[in-house]
Design a protein around this motif. Structure first.
Motif, short mmCIF file in Angstrom:
data_model
loop_
_atom_site.label_atom_id
_atom_site.label_comp_id
_atom_site.label_asym_id
_atom_site.label_seq_id
_atom_site.Cartn_x
_atom_site.Cartn_y
_atom_site.Cartn_z
N ASP A 160 0.82 -1.20 0.00
CA ASP A 160 0.00 0.00 0.00
C ASP A 160 0.86 1.26 0.00
N LEU A 161 1.75 1.39 0.99
CA LEU A 161 2.67 2.53 1.01
C LEU A 161 3.61 2.47 -0.18
N VAL A 162 4.19 1.30 -0.42
CA VAL A 162 5.01 1.06 -1.61
C VAL A 162 4.37 -0.08 -2.40
N SER A 163 3.93 0.22 -3.60
CA SER A 163 3.22 -0.75 -4.43
C SER A 163 4.12 -1.25 -5.55
N PRO A 164 3.84 -2.43 -6.09
CA PRO A 164 4.65 -2.91 -7.21
C PRO A 164 4.43 -2.03 -8.44
N GLN A 165 5.50 -1.84 -9.18
CA GLN A 165 5.37 -1.06 -10.41
C GLN A 165 4.57 -1.82 -11.45
N TRP A 166 4.75 -3.13 -11.47
CA TRP A 166 3.96 -3.99 -12.37
C TRP A 166 3.72 -5.30 -11.64
N TRP A 167 2.81 -6.10 -12.16
CA TRP A 167 2.33 -7.28 -11.45
C TRP A 167 3.37 -8.39 -11.31
N ASP A 168 4.47 -8.33 -12.06
CA ASP A 168 5.49 -9.36 -11.89
C ASP A 168 6.24 -9.21 -10.57
N ASP A 169 6.02 -8.11 -9.86
CA ASP A 169 6.62 -7.92 -8.54
C ASP A 169 5.61 -8.07 -7.41
N SER A 182 8.09 5.65 -0.57
CA SER A 182 6.80 5.89 0.07
C SER A 182 5.81 6.56 -0.87
N PHE A 183 4.57 6.04 -0.88
CA PHE A 183 3.47 6.51 -1.72
C PHE A 183 3.79 6.42 -3.20
N GLY A 184 4.76 5.58 -3.51
CA GLY A 184 5.11 5.33 -4.91
C GLY A 184 5.16 3.85 -5.19
N ASN A 185 6.08 3.47 -6.08
CA ASN A 185 6.16 2.09 -6.53
C ASN A 185 7.59 1.59 -6.42
N GLY A 186 7.72 0.29 -6.25
CA GLY A 186 9.04 -0.33 -6.14
C GLY A 186 9.16 -1.54 -7.05
N THR A 187 10.41 -1.95 -7.28
CA THR A 187 10.70 -3.10 -8.13
C THR A 187 11.66 -4.04 -7.40
N LEU A 188 11.87 -5.21 -7.99
CA LEU A 188 12.85 -6.15 -7.45
C LEU A 188 14.22 -5.48 -7.36
N ALA A 189 14.60 -4.74 -8.38
CA ALA A 189 15.91 -4.08 -8.37
C ALA A 189 16.00 -3.07 -7.24
N ASP A 190 14.92 -2.34 -6.99
CA ASP A 190 14.91 -1.38 -5.88
C ASP A 190 15.12 -2.08 -4.55
N PHE A 191 14.40 -3.19 -4.36
CA PHE A 191 14.51 -3.91 -3.10
C PHE A 191 15.91 -4.49 -2.91
N LEU A 192 16.43 -5.16 -3.92
CA LEU A 192 17.76 -5.76 -3.80
C LEU A 192 18.82 -4.68 -3.60
N GLY A 193 18.63 -3.53 -4.25
CA GLY A 193 19.58 -2.44 -4.07
C GLY A 193 19.62 -1.99 -2.62
N ALA A 194 18.46 -1.88 -1.99
CA ALA A 194 18.42 -1.48 -0.58
C ALA A 194 19.09 -2.52 0.29
N MET A 195 18.87 -3.80 -0.01
CA MET A 195 19.48 -4.86 0.79
C MET A 195 21.00 -4.90 0.60
N GLU A 196 21.46 -4.66 -0.60
CA GLU A 196 22.91 -4.66 -0.85
C GLU A 196 23.58 -3.50 -0.12
N ARG A 197 22.92 -2.34 -0.13
CA ARG A 197 23.51 -1.19 0.56
C ARG A 197 23.55 -1.40 2.07
N SER A 198 22.50 -2.01 2.62
CA SER A 198 22.45 -2.18 4.07
C SER A 198 23.40 -3.27 4.55
N SER A 199 23.64 -4.26 3.70
CA SER A 199 24.45 -5.41 4.13
C SER A 199 25.87 -5.39 3.61
N GLY A 200 26.12 -4.60 2.55
CA GLY A 200 27.43 -4.64 1.91
C GLY A 200 27.67 -5.95 1.19
#
Length: 822
Positions: free
Chosen positions: A298-307, A407-425
């Motif tokens: 809801d806060l972050v929605s998939p950009q397309w249904w494959d996500d 927030s209040f936008g859309n996210g993708t697999l690449a966005d999510f993995l990018g956040a995880m890579e930055r947080s974990s190194g």
């Protein structure tokens, strides 16, 4: 009607953005239709041709910036629109039709009091059947909704509402929402309200369920409060929407829908009779799951249904985590193993298996087909593996980055993995390729010579690192346990008691894999399983064997043996109830040869009687035991008849109408009672649940005329709701004499697919699954099924038949591998 393609969505999103939606609905125009007026405020980046989505009963007028559009150009739900660069207003006025299949704006009549109730379900592409819109998940806008409703109705939506002049409800303008999250519930709903941490809480139900709502609201509100506190603590973002209403609605297709501020939940969760702890846990999980969606989806929605996995996998994982860490349901992961992961493993075995993420979704309908146990249960298991890979602290930090950035936008697999890579190194491309982008479930086995192996399915080769544990048991006592990460096809083992009676891979159920037990462990199970005190390990055994039996690696008779040996001492409700349902509904009814089924069923009856005699009267376990007896016993005079008449009932089941319908169904399919007794029972239970119970019982009457009537009702009655059709299908195939329904095996493949002419895809796919002739395990049924799939079928029906056919093929393979002795 065409389904929006991804290419079309990209082109339209490049051209248009929607800045505001004004929607005015008039629900006070009778039971068939309602009036819809929409103003779409949009901005175009340039000149171009596009279209607005609208699916009316009648399109009265449409305009662009006050200039009339030609409504005659509306074709297959698309109204052409030519725009120039700049801001525009599109206005569309239409008459829309209420639905009865759970999609769009569904209207249902409560037989208890004749009152009508309305709720919206706009997932995946049903919004245009309620209001004109740019219907795709990456086009978000604030919604200002007004609703005219009958005088005694209450209106609940995404924004808090107030009634004004002329009986028109004004709902507060929302934050930006995807079209499929717009919610509207209207009718003479009753409520229980509360407040927590500055958030107004409401729970709503039909007037006839007021007593059940009052009874169950305290427990449900407590789960709601604890879930809010937990998610606030780990997400770092407060609940981002308006009031938080949970509306229990009739005839809802799914368990619930996460509309921001207005969660819609099936009202069968307002239990009207005896209820097991596992059922309360399931409801609590649903409440927490839908709340987790307020952030993921809801806060972050998939950009397309494959996500879609970014919605469902995370809500699935977060709900179980929340229950374990913040509520009394600390056994939630055991329940997940028994109910959710078994569902997901079944989806993986089917030909329709697909990756968790990145599944091809060229259009919206193709994405709907992948809305299954892989997107939910496997996705949650993959998240647990991700946490093992990068650590929980990095995972939570990545979550906060992802939610904050989008927030209040859309996210993708690449966005999510990018956040995880930055947080974990940690670089995650290889990990993602194996776990997220490749289908299939690996098998894990221990060689007692001292090694552990993994094997990916041949059709879906993958390199998945598994973090899991192995435990060993002798006389029920754990003799050793080892945690490891298996990132090769085999690895040596040290420090494990490989001489133990039972060696159990993945004992803690941390990974997504089928544990293959060696012959010595399989032979030891009837002795060892009843003695193991670790409920999680017991659940892993049951679900692993379920997979192994489906793959024709293990004789289904072993599961019946284990039911007789282990269920009498089982203490976990989820294990007892789910294992019992699988044994009665699948192992005995389908996998065993017909002439072995009665004896196996009698053994399970004895299990139920034994547990019923020893369990605390009125306890959850006693309830499940009574249900097991009711489903399996042949003792008509000693059990079915007196219990159905309210005599000698187990403690806690007095007046339980739902339990009585189970008994009446069993008596009906045996020909002990008929239509007159069903009508008499329905007269005493004039509720929606009673109506459904009566439909199931009536469809089970074992006469040629009754079967002909039930089949005609199922396949030709366009007035039936989705729930009513499923109820009919549930009773149809149950007679003791299968020759009575054998002619309908072929008719299924000819009569069910054309129902697409009047039934929505989601609803029909559920009906098609329930109505499939799964009891007829034969080459002839398989031939008919394959012939049907060779033809032109609606996508949802095709997926249902593919999956049901896969289970038929499993049953045939099992019977070939383990034929009847002699």
């Amino acid at each position: 009607m065409p389904s929006l393609t991804r290419d079309e969505a990209v082109a339209r999103a490049d051209l248009l953005s929607v800045t505001r939606m004004d929607v005015a609905l008039d629900l006070d125009r009778g039971p068939q239709t309602f009036h819809s007026l929409t103003r779409i405020h949009l901005t175009a980046t340039g000149d171009g041709d596009t279209f607005v989505d609208v699916k009316p009963r009648e399109l009265h007028r449409a305009s662009l910036d006050g200039v009339d559009l030609d409504v005659g150009l509306l074709a297959e739900g698309r109204l052409p629109l030519a725009v120039t660069a700049g801001e525009h207003v599109v206005e569309v006025e239409a008459t829309m039709a209420y639905s009865h299949d759970g999609e769009g704006l569904h209207r249902a009549t409560d037989p208890a009091d004749g009152e009508d109730y309305v709720f919206s379900h706009l997932f995946l592409d049903a919004a245009p059947a309620v209001f004109a819109c740019i219907d795709q998940p990456d086009v978000k806008a604030p919604y200002a909704v007004s609703v005219k409703a009958p005088a005694d109705w209450h209106v609940i939506g995404n924004g808090s509402g107030e009634i004004g002049d002329g009986g028109v409800w004004q709902l507060a303008e929302t934050k930006p929402l995807s079209t499929y999250f717009v919610a509207l519930c209207a009718g003479p709903y009753v409520s229980v309200t509360d407040e927590h941490d500055g958030i107004a809480l409401g729970m709503w139900a039909r007037r006839s369920l007021a007593d059940q709502l009052q009874e169950h609201a305290p427990e449900m509100l407590e789960v709601t409060r604890r879930s809010f506190d937990y998610f606030h603590s780990i997400f770092g973002i407060r609940y981002p929407f308006d009031d938080y209403d949970q509306v229990f609605v009739p005839e809802f297709n799914a368990g619930a829908m996460e509309n921001p501020g207005c969660v819609v939940i099936r009202d069968s969760y307002l239990f009207r009779g005896a209820v097991g702890r596992d059922e309360l846990l399931t409801r609590a999980n649903t409440i927490s799951h839908e709340m987790a969606h307020m952030w993921f989806g809801d806060l972050v929605s998939p950009q397309w249904w494959d996500d879609l996995w970014l919605n469902e996998s995370f809500a699935e994982y977060m709900a179980h985590r929340c229950l374990v860490e913040a509520t009394e349901y600390t056994e939630a992961w055991v329940d997940s193993t028994m109910s959710r992961k078994s569902w997901g493993y079944g989806a993986e075995r089917a030909p329709s298996t697909h990756p968790v993420a990145g599944s091809p979704a060229p259009d919206a309908k193709s994405a709907l087909a992948n809305f299954d146990g892989i997107s939910y249960a496997k996705g949650a298991a993959v998240i647990r593996q991700l946490i093992e890979f990068i650590g929980d602290e990095a995972f939570l930090e990545g979550i906060r980055q992802y939610l904050g950035d989008h927030s209040f936008g859309n996210g993708t697999l690449a966005d999510f993995l990018g956040a995880m890579e930055r947080s974990s190194g940690t670089q995650l491309s290889e990990w993602s390729r194996g776990w997220l982008l490749t289908a299939g479930v690996d098998t894990i086995a221990v060689d007692r010579a001292g090694s552990v192996t993994r094997e990916a399915p041949a059709d879906h080769p993958a390199d998945r690192p598994h973090a899991f544990d192995i435990a060993t048991y002798t006389e029920g006592a754990q003799t050793s346990r080892q945690a490891l990460t298996l990132d090769a096809d085999s690895a040596p083992l040290t420090g494990l008691d490989l001489d133990a009676a039972l060696v159990l891979p993945n004992a803690g159920d941390l990974t997504w894999a089928t544990p293959l037990l060696d012959e010595a462990s399989l032979a030891a199970l009837p002795t060892e399983l009843p003695l193991i005190t670790d409920a999680q390990a017991r659940a892993v055994v049951w679900v692993g064997l379920r997979d192994a039996v489906a793959l024709a690696r293990v004789d289904p008779r072993l599961l019946v043996d284990l039911g007789e040996a282990a269920l009498p001492t089982e203490t976990n409700d989820s294990i007892f109830s789910r294992a019992g349902m699988h044994l009665t509904g699948r192992v005995v009814r389908v996998l065993l040869p017909e002439d072995e089924q009665d004896a196996a069923r009698a053994r399970l009856t004895r299990v139920g009687e034994q547990v019923l005699a020893s369990a605390e009267p009125g306890s959850s376990m006693a309830l499940h035991a009574a249900r097991l007896v009711a489903r399996t016993t042949d003792d008509v005079e000693g059990r079915l008849v007196p219990w159905s008449q309210g005599r000698d009932l187990p403690s806690g089941l007095d007046g339980d109408a739902d339990f009585r319908w189970i008994l009446l169904g069993q008596l009906t399919r045996r020909g002990v009672i008929g239509a007159a007794e069903i009508d008499e029972a329905l007269a005493r239970d004039q509720t929606m649940s009673g109506q459904l119970g009566a439909l199931t019982a009536r469809a089970a009457i074992p006469t040629e005329q009754a079967k002909a009537d039930a089949w005609a009702d199922l396949t030709t009655n366009r007035e039936r709701s989705n729930y009513e059709l499923i109820a009919i299908a549930a009773g149809f195939w149950g007679p003791q004499d299968l020759t009575l329904v054998e002619p309908y095996v072929a008719r299924y493949f000819g009569d069910v697919p054309p129902m697409t002419a009047w039934l929505g895809e989601d609803a029909l796919s559920r009906v098609a699954s329930m109505a499939y002739p799964s009891r007829f395990v034969s080459a002839e049924t398989l031939e008919l099924s394959r012939a049907a799939l060779a033809g032109d079928l609606q996508q949802g029906v095709r997926r249902s038949i593919v999956d049901q056919q896969s289970e038929l093929e499993e049953a045939l393979a099992s019977r070939r591998a383990f034929p009847q002795a002699g």
